[in-house]
Design an enzyme around this catalytic site. Structure first.
Site, PDB file in Angstrom:
ATOM      1  N   GLY A  27       8.467  78.826  -1.381  1.00  0.00           N
ATOM      2  CA  GLY A  27       7.095  78.700  -1.869  1.00  0.00           C
ATOM      3  C   GLY A  27       6.273  77.777  -0.990  1.00  0.00           C
ATOM      4  CG  HIS A  30       2.615  77.815   5.673  1.00  0.00           C
ATOM      5  ND1 HIS A  30       3.099  78.619   6.680  1.00  0.00           N
ATOM      6  CD2 HIS A  30       3.630  76.977   5.343  1.00  0.00           C
ATOM      7  CE1 HIS A  30       4.337  78.266   6.967  1.00  0.00           C
ATOM      8  NE2 HIS A  30       4.701  77.279   6.153  1.00  0.00           N
ATOM      9  CG  HIS A  33       5.662  81.249   3.936  1.00  0.00           C
ATOM     10  ND1 HIS A  33       5.099  79.995   3.844  1.00  0.00           N
ATOM     11  CD2 HIS A  33       7.001  81.067   3.900  1.00  0.00           C
ATOM     12  CE1 HIS A  33       6.063  79.093   3.734  1.00  0.00           C
ATOM     13  NE2 HIS A  33       7.227  79.715   3.775  1.00  0.00           N
ATOM     14  CD  GLN A 149      16.659  78.541   6.962  1.00  0.00           C
ATOM     15  OE1 GLN A 149      16.794  77.621   6.164  1.00  0.00           O
ATOM     16  NE2 GLN A 149      15.553  79.286   7.001  1.00  0.00           N
ATOM     17  CG  MET A 180       1.233  77.155  10.648  1.00  0.00           C
ATOM     18  SD  MET A 180       0.304  78.382   9.757  1.00  0.00           S
ATOM     19  CE  MET A 180      -1.181  78.355  10.746  1.00  0.00           C
ATOM     20  CB  SER A 181       6.231  73.064   8.493  1.00  0.00           C
ATOM     21  OG  SER A 181       7.046  72.413   7.556  1.00  0.00           O
TER      22      SER A 181
HETATM   23  O1  PAF Z   1      13.604  78.504   5.057  1.00  0.00           O
HETATM   24  C1  PAF Z   1      13.520  78.374   3.816  1.00  0.00           C
HETATM   25  O2  PAF Z   1      12.428  78.389   3.241  1.00  0.00           O
HETATM   26  C2  PAF Z   1      14.798  78.159   3.005  1.00  0.00           C
HETATM   27  O3  PAF Z   1      15.722  77.424   3.709  1.00  0.00           O
HETATM   28  C3  PAF Z   1      15.401  79.486   2.482  1.00  0.00           C
HETATM   29  C4  PAF Z   1      15.835  80.377   3.621  1.00  0.00           C
HETATM   30  C5  PAF Z   1      14.384  80.211   1.625  1.00  0.00           C
HETATM   31  C6  PAF Z   1      16.637  79.183   1.633  1.00  0.00           C
HETATM   32  O4  PAF Z   1      16.332  78.381   0.539  1.00  0.00           O
END
Ligand code: PAF
Length: 270
Positions: A27, A30, A33, A149, A180-181
Site C-alpha cells: 500500500g 505512488h 506502483h 528482493q 520513488m518509495s
Molecule cells: O516490496 C514490497 O512492497 C513488499 O516487500 C512485498 C513484495 C509486497 C511483500 O510484502
C-alpha cells in the site's frame, strides 16, 4: 474494481479468470506502483493487486507501526488505473494463530539488506509464497528498486517450481532522480533536498567503473555519500546474476546501495 478481504472470495473469483497477473504491495501507493499496474496489464487480461503491510518482514526496531496506511486513496488510485481487483487481507488471515512455517532463500538473502535487516527476506519470501498460493497468478510483477528482493523472489519461485512468471519493472524516479518509495514520505524538507544525491553518486560510481578499480569506486562513493549527510549501510558492486561481490573480471554488474538519512532508510541500485 472488486475488493476482496477473504481467501475464499479470491478463490471463487480466480476460477472465472483464465490468465491473471498479480502485483503484491504494502500500500501507500505512488506513481511507481501505477507503473507496475500498467506493466502488469501487458501480461494478462486481469490484474489483481494486494495491499498488506506484512509484519514478519519488519525488524523489532523498524517502522511497522508507523508505515503509512492509506487504503482508501490506494483503492481510488487502483480504480483509476483500471485495476480489476484488490486483495486486502488482515494479519490473522495471512498468519493464522498456529503459524509455524516459513520460506528461506539462503544465498541471495544473505548479504546487503539481508545482513542489516535480520529475518527481513524470510518474511518477504514467506508472505509472497503465501500470496502466490492464495491468488495463483500466472504472472507476478515487482519493482526493481528492491533488486535483492527481486532476486530472492525469482530464486524462491524457481526453487519451489511455482508455475509463475516473475517480471521486474525498472525503478520509477522523481524528476530529480530520487527513486520513488513509500518511505520517501518520512523525509523532512532538508532531507528531501539531500536525498537526490544518492542517485547522483550512484551514477558517478557507474561512470567511475570504466577507469577505476571496484574497491576505489566503492570507497569514493561511500566518502561522497557520507560528506553530503548520509549514513551508509552498504555500497557494493556485485554480480547481477548471483549478487556475489564482483571482481575486476566480471562484466554484468549491479551497484546495490542502502543509506540512512535521519531516520529514513533508502535503497537504490544501478
Ligand atoms: O516490496 C514490497 O512492497 C513488499 O516487500 C512485498 C513484495 C509486497 C511483500 O510484502
Amino acid at each position: 474494481m472488486h475488493q476482496f478481504n477473504t481467501i475464499s472470495e479470491i478463490r471463487t473469483w480466480r476460477k472465472s479468470h483464465k490468465h491473471l497477473v498479480f502485483v503484491p504491495t504494502m500500500g501507500s501507493l505512488h506513481a511507481g506502483h501505477c507503473q507496475l499496474v500498467r506493466e502488469a496489464k501487458k501480461y494478462a487480461d486481469k490484474v489483481i493487486v494486494s495491499i498488506f503491510v506484512n509484519p514478519t518482514q519488519f525488524g523489532i526496531n523498524e517502522d511497522f507501526s508507523t508505515y503509512p496506511r492509506t487504503e482508501t486513496q490506494d483503492c481510488e488510485l487502483l480504480t483509476a488505473e483500471g485495476c480489476d481487483a484488490v486483495f486486502l487481507p488482515n494479519t490473522e488471515m495471512i498468519y493464522g494463530p498456529n503459524f509455524q512455517t516459513s520460506v528461506r532463500v539462503s544465498q541471495v538473502s544473505q548479504n546487503y539488506c539481508g545482513a542489516s535487516r535480520a529475518g527481513h527476506f524470510d518474511g518477504v519470501a514467506t508472505v509472497v509464497c503465501k500470496l502466490f498460493n492464495i491468488i495463483q497468478p500466472d504472472v507476478a510483477v515487482f519493482g526493481l528498486k528492491d533488486f535483492q528482493q527481486f532476486a530472492v523472489i525469482e530464486a524462491m519461485t524457481r526453487d519451489l517450481h511455482l508455475p509463475i512468471e516473475v517480471i521486474g519493472v525498472p525503478t520509477v524516479r522523481e524528476l530529480d532522480g530520487l527513486a520513488m518509495s513509500s518511505r520517501n514520505f518520512y523525509l523532512n524538507e532538508k532531507e528531501r533536498e539531500i536525498a537526490p544525491h544518492f542517485y547522483r553518486i550512484l551514477q558517478k560510481a557507474r561512470e567511475n567503473l570504466a577507469t577505476k578499480t571496484i574497491a576505489n569506486v566503492e570507497k569514493k562513493a561511500i566518502l561522497e555519500l557520507t560528506n553530503v549527510g548520509f549514513v551508509v549501510d552498504y555500497f557494493s558492486v556485485v554480480r547481477r546474476f548471483d549478487l556475489k561481490l564482483a571482481t575486476e573480471n566480471d562484466g554484468d554488474l549491479i551497484i546495490l546501495a542502502a543509506v540512512k538519512l535521519g531516520k529514513t532508510r533508502l535503497i537504490d541500485n544501478l
